[in-house]
Design an enzyme around this catalytic site. Sequence first.
Site, mmCIF file in Angstrom:
data_model
loop_
_atom_site.group_PDB
_atom_site.id
_atom_site.type_symbol
_atom_site.label_atom_id
_atom_site.label_comp_id
_atom_site.label_asym_id
_atom_site.label_seq_id
_atom_site.Cartn_x
_atom_site.Cartn_y
_atom_site.Cartn_z
ATOM 1 N N GLU A 237 9.764 6.122 21.612
ATOM 2 C CA GLU A 237 8.706 6.747 20.824
ATOM 3 C C GLU A 237 7.707 7.292 21.822
ATOM 4 O O GLU A 237 7.124 6.520 22.596
ATOM 5 C CB GLU A 237 8.059 5.682 19.944
ATOM 6 C CG GLU A 237 7.260 6.248 18.806
ATOM 7 C CD GLU A 237 6.486 5.145 18.131
ATOM 8 O OE1 GLU A 237 5.262 5.214 18.174
ATOM 9 O OE2 GLU A 237 7.107 4.199 17.623
ATOM 10 N N CYS B 283 -1.042 8.145 20.114
ATOM 11 C CA CYS B 283 0.026 9.160 20.148
ATOM 12 C C CYS B 283 -0.162 10.140 19.007
ATOM 13 O O CYS B 283 0.184 11.310 19.099
ATOM 14 C CB CYS B 283 1.402 8.551 19.979
ATOM 15 S SG CYS B 283 1.605 6.926 20.586
#
Length: 1005
Positions: free
Chosen positions: A759, A793
């Site tokens: 990720e 993120c």
Amino acid sequence: MPANTHLPTASRLPAPCRDEAAVLQGLLAGLRRDGPFDWHAVIRMAEPWVAAVRAKPAPFWAMESLLREYPISSAEGLALMRLAEALLRVPDAATAIALTADQLGRADFSQGAVEGSQHTLLAGISASALGLAKRMLRTGGEKPGLIDRLGAQTVVAATVRAIGLLGRQFVLGQTIASALGEAHAQRRAAPQLRFSFDMLGEGARTDADALRYHGAYVAALQAIAASTRGANPAERDGLSIKLSALHPRYEEHQLDRVHAELLPRVTTLIDLAAAADINLTIDAEESDRLELSLTVFEALADHVAATAPGWSGFGLAIQSYQTRARAMIDAVAAIGRARGLRFMVRLVKGAYWDGEIKRAQELGLDGYPVFTHKHHTDISYLACAQALIGHAEVILPQFATHNAGTIAAILQMAASRPGVRFEMQRLHGMGEAVYREVLAAHPALPLRIYAPVGEHRDLLAYLVRRLLENGANSSFVHQLADPSVAPDDLLRSPLQPAQVPGQPAPVALYGPGRANSRGLDLAVPEQRTPLLAALATSTVPAVAEATVDACDAAMARLQAGFETWSARPLAERAAAIARAGDRLQDALPHFCALLVKEAGKTWGDAVAEVREAVDFCRYYVQQALEKLQPVDLPGPTGERNTLRLHGRGVFVCISPWNFPLAIFAGQVVAALVTGNSVAAKPAEQTPGVATAFVDLLHAAGVPADALALLHGPGETVGARLVAHPAVAGVCFTGSTQVAKAIQRSLAAGDGPIVPLIAETGGLNAMVVDSSALPEQVVDAVVQSAFRSAGQRCSALRLLCLHSGIADTVATMLQGALAGLRVGDAADLATDVGPVIDAEAHAGLSRHVQRLEREARLLGRAPMAAAFAASHIAPVAFEVGAVEDLKQEVFGPVLHVLRWDGDVGDLVARINRLGYGLTLGVQTRIDSRAQQIADQARVGNVYVNRNMVGAVVGVQPFGGDGLSGTGPKAGGPHYLYRFCAEQTLTVNTAAAGGNAALLAGTPAQA
Ligand SMILES: Cc1cc2nc3c(=O)[nH]c(=O)nc-3n(C[C@H](O)[C@H](O)[C@H](O)COP(=O)(O)OP(=O)(O)OC[C@H]3O[C@@H](n4cnc5c(N)ncnc54)[C@H](O)[C@@H]3O)c2cc1C
């Protein structure tokens, strides 16, 4: 030392989220003290009003009629509300046409109207609009011709007129002068009318907004003072103000600024109102501001006592739907008594119920700060009314309601206290018909009308709130307009408390299978106390770095440990993880303190992170128990086929510093519960909190040889773990570059093919068209781009503003940036804490310096010099093209771009950046939001909200392309990737043939 010292350490009011039944019992007991409440008398009084109103309905444009014609539960009502909210503010024709076509295309006003209705205006408009909309929206890429475009503009113009007409019914005037003129005209027919004017607008997002509202309030007070008649404030017109309009940060944690900046502004208004001897009422807002409003009210009362002790016009509104309403009344009365003052208190039921329920659920609070049954709000209203009447020597009660039953109950109550003074209140455009009847029966009853003043554009948010509030099925106004509701039902006694809560507790949000994590309400002093105590006592554990040899030894141990851990029954593994989740929940303050100290998290972010980690534990346990059971597969008779899932071996979990607990925990517990053993490598910057969590897992029953923490640099420790021959899987969250390095390392190994779950980052954009509400956009942008110092993120990096509203939003954003507080993470007032380390600081500083040369600075948050070496002041720059963004910049730096033309082209360019994590969309055009979501190649799309803070099991998180491999963390497909699969086929006919088949039972086995 953090500056939390300016915040109160104890509440003055009871806790907001107490047991509803217990609160209600107290209220009912109070009501009974004055003898039994005669609800039959209430019905006898109110029934004729209801009958008369139904016999002679309100005019078409009254709220009652509107809701009857187009209930908000219908497509037409919803379309009308959406158009009313957005259409008038849209600056460009193309967007206005698209919005109108989108909304009218979903509704059919000619069919939707109530049978026999004469109201053909909207039907007429929409019939032609629909035809045009269909032609405008024709498929096959055909562009609409000139005639179509002109036709569409005519439809839009007509719709704008219709909405404007609708709006006009709810404002008394567009200026205070015209509103005063209208008020005087109405008074000629009904002399007992008084008005409380309300200067319309959204809450201030910038100081400039706040000063503008202040100016409007001053001008209104001067105009009212010059025109109003009457012997005292009760007989004169007055003004209602919102404190959130007078300061952009009217929040509990900004108490010092509330004192220093907001109070002087309100004081000038008080001085004007006192000098003119007119009523000035502070409106009631959200429940998390209740204590704050009491503090402000008391400070202002001190000022009144010192400067105008004889003035009786100062007041505030109290919402009976709040569980603390009754206590608030006593507190206000005590303030009056202690200073020898008289106040005016408006009792309302409350306008933000849906928002209160949502906030409590989102924060995982212990309960709700508002009642969860409509009739509980009514009981509270009566109890509060009784209390206000009881305080009549210091309070003039002002009862604001449109509910015939409530009005009759108040009149009964007041009748038992002869001589007590009070007034009734209603909103302009509502309750007119009911009060027509009430006043016919009680001609001397004083009635004050809350009268919004302003441009139609500013009315819309107010109007939508009213539509929503009164469109609710439970609303009296809604039911009054519905002839199928019998008068008995309409006037049913509220005095029977419900046995069960009207909403599941926030902790029960996800049903019986999984408890929601519990959060804290940081606006409540008692809920802050354990956090601040933990800050004083918690120490971040020191963690020694592992050597490469230690890594090898650990991998060997874990490989052996895998055999025993994976052989444990799933239920046992799950129980250990569930225990860990519960213990983490109990230790929330301690872990929050670690996050503040080690990772520079602000308190709000820290609480959210610990909750996320708890949710990961519980969600993956639930998923494992549900999904990892053996599954029987269909097949030919005489054999049994079973699919089974089991752990793969040693998983290496490598997590980042920006969520040192939540991401770390999510990876590790997913790997463990599926039966893997885990080598966990936390980020170099944040091993302490990870160690604390690993200790917690061990104590909860995860064996030491199933989980080992290995701290050290990625280049050595991380690289060694990934390259180790025992590795059976890698779960990584971090930068795309490191993910690729891991991928290459795994590919280079000679052994088995090892799966990688990665990720990684994103170049996340938010697309804003010109139908969006600038205030909502700015709120979402500030949270998405600057909260957590932009170190998420999911954080917003590229804000794409339609040129039609770009200047407005940019100016508001600049003002919002100016109001942000950059500082010590441990200070509750801090919005933006430090960036993670010196290296990050240097990189971000270089990027900002480059933008200073190459782009246009839009705004920057102020920052004290003391923080310059550790923090980056949130900043926004205007850039020229999507392609100017080359790589993820992990900090509070926002790039802003203007766009025009086809939104599809814009989304295509964003897609070409190659990342695909999050996307924000702000538009009121539903079909456009859908189109953008369909086209965008990202993992998470957020429409009309912020784009951070994904919730486990609710918004599974993760992207594709350069942003990661999937599956999504916190989603239903995640655990499978940690598993190996096996089918077991047993020939059940091997010994002696297929007995089941021969016996005549078609059996699988
Ligand atoms: C003069 C005036 C001034 C006002 N000023 C304010 C103000 O400062 N702040 C403010 O918030 N509102 C204010 N209001 C709005 C007011 O809150 C609403 O108009 C009012 O709630 C409608 O009440 P009602 O008695 O007319 O209707 P009713 O239909 O009898 O009551 C509606 C109330 O029930 C609540 N309710 C609905 N469902 C539930 C449920 N399941 N559980 C619990 N409660 C539920 C609603 O939220 C609403 O409060 C003002 C209203 C007036 C008339």
